[in-house]
Scaffold this active site. Structure first.
Site, short mmCIF file in Angstrom:
data_model
loop_
_atom_site.label_atom_id
_atom_site.label_comp_id
_atom_site.label_asym_id
_atom_site.label_seq_id
_atom_site.Cartn_x
_atom_site.Cartn_y
_atom_site.Cartn_z
N ASP A 39 0.94 -1.71 -0.25
CA ASP A 39 0.15 0.01 -0.28
C ASP A 39 0.57 1.05 -0.24
O ASP A 39 1.78 1.45 0.41
CB ASP A 39 -1.15 0.43 1.27
CG ASP A 39 -1.85 0.96 1.35
OD1 ASP A 39 -2.60 0.93 -0.15
OD2 ASP A 39 -2.64 1.37 2.01
N HIS A 56 2.15 3.46 -8.73
CA HIS A 56 1.47 1.95 -9.26
C HIS A 56 2.97 1.08 -9.93
O HIS A 56 3.38 -0.13 -9.73
CB HIS A 56 -0.22 1.49 -10.20
CG HIS A 56 -0.22 2.38 -9.01
ND1 HIS A 56 -0.96 1.74 -7.75
CD2 HIS A 56 -1.70 3.33 -9.42
CE1 HIS A 56 -2.01 2.55 -7.68
NE2 HIS A 56 -2.45 2.79 -9.09
N LEU A 150 9.56 -20.72 -3.54
CA LEU A 150 8.55 -20.15 -3.07
C LEU A 150 7.16 -20.42 -3.92
O LEU A 150 7.37 -20.42 -5.31
CB LEU A 150 9.85 -18.70 -3.44
CG LEU A 150 8.08 -17.71 -2.89
CD1 LEU A 150 7.90 -17.56 -1.51
CD2 LEU A 150 8.76 -15.97 -3.42
#
Ligand code: IPE
Ligand code: IPE
Ligand code: MG
Length: 262
Positions: A39, A56, A150
């Site tokens: 965020d 972004h 991962l």
């Protein structure tokens, strides 16, 4: 052990600070699952007099760095909150821009992620995504499905309440179909009907941007997760921040409602 890990980093990426932090990480006690609410992109851009889209784009770089670090360290699961069920409320041009960015990220990164043995997975209502991002995500999931490193969960059109609602619907259907009795509904069954079925709950939740809330993220799974909150905006989030979060996590005592270990 430390040598083995630092050996994987390219030279120029290790600042003095990162090296010191790495030495402080106990590699045998890493969080199995790290969740991040990415965020602060919009505010980061606006503070620079730039449009939110600029933030972004910058945020993608932070994501890249964090994925790489988790993969290098040997973290098992990383869940990144990329787009919430509530984010559909944003202006159409911002939503489209975010969807385009997702396609671009997957296009550019898929090879590298694959090479690093990362398995991509999506949490959320994928069917709500427009065709192009949906296809890009499905392709990434398919291409990396046999990787054993991962697990990168990308939370897309994700809402904790929707996730729980869907689980309730599935379980209600099982009861209706006579597959189980009401008394057989338990926490394990509910967990197995969530998007995160089969994965450990997050040990560590990271939220940058100075906001202190969970914004409908992993409501069920965060029951005993350790929180690490920071004022840094996501595009400024560096490997050092995640290392600090891990070190901080390792200093905490998790009691899960029990008592301190003697
Ligand atoms: C996070 O940054 C990205 C998404 C929610 C998609 P924001 O866009 O929420 O940035 P802020 O919080 O407004 O600064
Ligand atoms: C949470 O951020 C969702 C993502 C980071 C994808 P938001 O910016 O949407 O959350 P609120 O509105 O500040 O709670
Ligand atoms: Mg925000």
């Amino acid at each position: 052990m430390f040598k083995r890990i630092t050996g994987l980093f390219s030279k120029e990426r290790i600042s003095e600070n990162e090296e010191t932090l790495l030495q402080a990480v106990d590699i045998s006690r890493l969080p199995n699952h790290i969740a991040i609410i990415m965020d602060g992109n919009g505010r980061w851009a606006q503070r620079r007099g730039m449009p939110r889209s600029f933030g972004h784009k910058a945020g993608v770089e932070a994501l890249r760095n964090v994925v790489k670090l988790c993969s290098e360290l040997g973290v098992k699961v990383l869940t990144c909150y990329a787009f919430s069920t509530e984010n559909w409320k944003r202006p159409q041009d911002e939503v489209s821009m975010l969807m385009d960015l997702l396609v671009e990220y997957l296009d550019k990164e898929l090879k590298e992620l694959h090479r690093n043995n990362v398995r991509i997975n999506a949490l959320g209502q994928l069917n709500e995504l427009p065709q192009a991002p949906k296809d890009a995500v499905l392709r990434a999931i398919e291409e990396t499905k046999d990787n054993s490193g991962l697990i990168l969960n990308i939370a897309l059109s994700y809402g904790g309440r929707t996730e729980i609602t869907m689980a309730v619907q599935k379980i209600a259907q099982m009861v209706k179909d006579g597959e189980i009795e009401v008394s057989e509904i338990n926490e394990k069954l509910i967990g197995n009907k969530l998007y995160t079925a089969g994965m450990p709950d997050p040990d560590l939740l990271v939220r940058p941007s100075g906001d202190y809330r969970i914004s409908n993220f992993l409501l069920w799974q965060l029951a005993y997760t350790e929180f690490w909150l920071s004022n840094v905006m996501w595009p400024d989030f560096k490997r050092e921040h995640l290392l600090k979060a891990i070190i901080d996590y390792q200093r905490r005592e998790r009691r899960f409602g029990g008592l301190k270990k003697k």
